[in-house]
Design a protein around this motif. Structure first.
Motif, PDB file in Angstrom:
ATOM      1  N   GLN A  43       0.824  -1.204   0.000  1.00  0.00           N
ATOM      2  CA  GLN A  43       0.000   0.000   0.000  1.00  0.00           C
ATOM      3  C   GLN A  43       0.864   1.263   0.000  1.00  0.00           C
ATOM      4  O   GLN A  43       0.515   2.278  -0.594  1.00  0.00           O
ATOM      5  CB  GLN A  43      -0.908  -0.004   1.228  1.00  0.00           C
ATOM      6  N   ARG A  44       2.021   1.164   0.688  1.00  0.00           N
ATOM      7  CA  ARG A  44       2.968   2.274   0.734  1.00  0.00           C
ATOM      8  C   ARG A  44       4.375   1.693   0.853  1.00  0.00           C
ATOM      9  O   ARG A  44       4.548   0.467   0.893  1.00  0.00           O
ATOM     10  CB  ARG A  44       2.678   3.197   1.917  1.00  0.00           C
ATOM     11  N   ASN A  45       5.356   2.558   0.926  1.00  0.00           N
ATOM     12  CA  ASN A  45       6.738   2.110   1.043  1.00  0.00           C
ATOM     13  C   ASN A  45       7.041   1.639   2.460  1.00  0.00           C
ATOM     14  O   ASN A  45       6.907   2.398   3.423  1.00  0.00           O
ATOM     15  CB  ASN A  45       7.686   3.250   0.655  1.00  0.00           C
ATOM     16  N   TYR A  46       7.439   0.372   2.591  1.00  0.00           N
ATOM     17  CA  TYR A  46       7.789  -0.196   3.890  1.00  0.00           C
ATOM     18  C   TYR A  46       9.277  -0.501   4.008  1.00  0.00           C
ATOM     19  O   TYR A  46       9.774  -0.734   5.101  1.00  0.00           O
ATOM     20  CB  TYR A  46       6.996  -1.485   4.153  1.00  0.00           C
ATOM     21  N   GLY A  47       9.984  -0.574   2.909  1.00  0.00           N
ATOM     22  CA  GLY A  47      11.407  -0.872   2.963  1.00  0.00           C
ATOM     23  C   GLY A  47      11.745  -2.243   2.407  1.00  0.00           C
ATOM     24  O   GLY A  47      10.883  -3.118   2.271  1.00  0.00           O
ATOM     25  N   LYS A  48      13.010  -2.416   2.111  1.00  0.00           N
ATOM     26  CA  LYS A  48      13.477  -3.644   1.468  1.00  0.00           C
ATOM     27  C   LYS A  48      13.287  -4.866   2.362  1.00  0.00           C
ATOM     28  O   LYS A  48      12.964  -5.956   1.877  1.00  0.00           O
ATOM     29  CB  LYS A  48      14.939  -3.493   1.069  1.00  0.00           C
ATOM     30  N   SER A  49      13.492  -4.699   3.666  1.00  0.00           N
ATOM     31  CA  SER A  49      13.342  -5.840   4.576  1.00  0.00           C
ATOM     32  C   SER A  49      11.926  -6.389   4.538  1.00  0.00           C
ATOM     33  O   SER A  49      11.713  -7.602   4.493  1.00  0.00           O
ATOM     34  CB  SER A  49      13.709  -5.427   6.004  1.00  0.00           C
ATOM     35  N   ALA A  50      10.955  -5.486   4.561  1.00  0.00           N
ATOM     36  CA  ALA A  50       9.553  -5.918   4.512  1.00  0.00           C
ATOM     37  C   ALA A  50       9.255  -6.634   3.201  1.00  0.00           C
ATOM     38  O   ALA A  50       8.541  -7.650   3.177  1.00  0.00           O
ATOM     39  CB  ALA A  50       8.633  -4.711   4.679  1.00  0.00           C
ATOM     40  N   ALA A  51       9.802  -6.117   2.097  1.00  0.00           N
ATOM     41  CA  ALA A  51       9.578  -6.745   0.794  1.00  0.00           C
ATOM     42  C   ALA A  51      10.166  -8.151   0.759  1.00  0.00           C
ATOM     43  O   ALA A  51       9.522  -9.098   0.276  1.00  0.00           O
ATOM     44  CB  ALA A  51      10.198  -5.878  -0.306  1.00  0.00           C
ATOM     45  N   LEU A  52      11.371  -8.309   1.268  1.00  0.00           N
ATOM     46  CA  LEU A  52      11.992  -9.635   1.301  1.00  0.00           C
ATOM     47  C   LEU A  52      11.217 -10.583   2.203  1.00  0.00           C
ATOM     48  O   LEU A  52      11.029 -11.762   1.874  1.00  0.00           O
ATOM     49  CB  LEU A  52      13.437  -9.521   1.770  1.00  0.00           C
TER      50      LEU A  52
END
Length: 315
Positions: A67-76
């Motif tokens: 929904q918004r930018n959470y960061g690379k860690s969240a994406a991984l």
């Protein structure tokens, strides 16, 4: 399924078609069954539309949109949850990581028995002053603190055994220290491979200098949680006891000296206030340990452990 490729991204609309075609070519050449998870971390361009188009053309390509930018860690972390390949490979979407490295990264996991293989961009095309030198400092510090001997801890190109990826949780900005997290979880067979680093073809870097400060704080968190996450009293209690005893011994010595010398004014000595401060800090640390133990004991995950093998010959 042989391989899951996890690609966290933000505003990479130009590079995605080329990356998807490159990955597909490598997989077909090596007869791998595969899936690609593209994790859109709050892009403000047309990256998600591009992912949708790629998925329509190739069912092996899948996507998750934040929904918004959470960061690379969240994406991984979300990518690890969704992926089902026996080997999981992470890479950046900016084409600086080469998909041609995938077959060897896969082989090192399946045949050489590594739990994690981390890429090492030995020859880089980044600005030496702004990125290379700080990265070397952080890699050196992380190696000394964690014992995980890697030249390029922050390289986005890594391969994981499925069990490793499914057993770890990545949050904050701890993606830089996944090998350290894995080590504290009991996965110690960590390898390294020299990989090609390519010059950025599209766009600009999404990371600023603040990542170095955040990275150090995350490393401290990992070291603490890994060693004392289930027994905080062992750290805070020990530190508190030492501080309190130092203050108590100094105060006792000053009090004895006051008994033998009636003219002597104990409260006028700076050492007296240092001793009081030490006892106060010691008490606070000890109480912090108690509070940590209470929280740990009441946590629903207090008895969650990673079990490698269960041997029961009666079944």
């Amino acid at each position: 399924m042989d391989i899951s490729v996890i690609v966290p991204l933000k505003n990479e609309e130009e590079s995605l078609p080329e990356l998807a075609a490159w990955i597909d070519r490598v997989m077909k050449e090596n007869n791998f069954s595969y899936e690609v998870w593209m994790i859109d971390d709050g892009s403000t361009d047309t990256s998600w539309s591009v992912i949708q188009q790629l998925a329509e053309a190739n069912p092996n390509i899948k996507g998750i949109k934040f929904q918004r930018n959470y960061g690379k860690s969240a994406a991984l972390n979300e990518g690890f949850k969704a992926a089902q390949g026996q080997v999981m490979i992470t890479m950046d979407a900016d084409l600086q990581d080469s998909p041609d490295e995938i077959p060897e990264l896969y082989r090192m996991i399946k045949e050489d028995g590594y739990d994690i293989v981390s890429g090492w961009k030995k020859k880089r095309y980044d600005n030496a002053l702004a990125k290379n030198l700080p990265s070397k400092l952080y890699n050196w510090t992380t190696t000394r603190m964690s014992g995980v001997k890697l030249h390029d801890m922050n390289c986005g190109l890594k391969s994981y055994r499925k069990k490793v990826a499914k057993s770890i949780e990545v949050y904050g900005e701890m993606h830089r220290y996944i090998p350290v997290i894995a080590k504290w979880s009991g996965f110690r067979n960590i390898g390294e491979k020299v990989v090609e680093h390519r010059a950025r073809k599209y766009g600009t870097s999404k990371f600023g200098l603040e990542r170095f400060i955040n990275g150090f704080l995350d490393l401290a968190s990992i070291m603490f949680i890994g060693k004392f996450g289930k027994r905080p009293m062992h750290l805070f209690g020990a530190l508190g006891t030492v501080c309190f005893l130092i203050g108590f011994i100094i105060t006792a010595d000053l009090a004895i000296e006051r008994i033998w010398n009636s003219v002597y004014k104990m409260t006028e000595r700076p050492l007296f206030y240092f001793a009081m401060l030490a006892m106060i800090i010691g008490s606070q640390l000890f109480l912090t340990g108690f509070i940590g133990e209470l929280l740990t004991r009441n946590s629903p995950e207090r008895n969650d452990y990673l079990v490698e093998t269960v041997l029961d010959r009666t079944k």
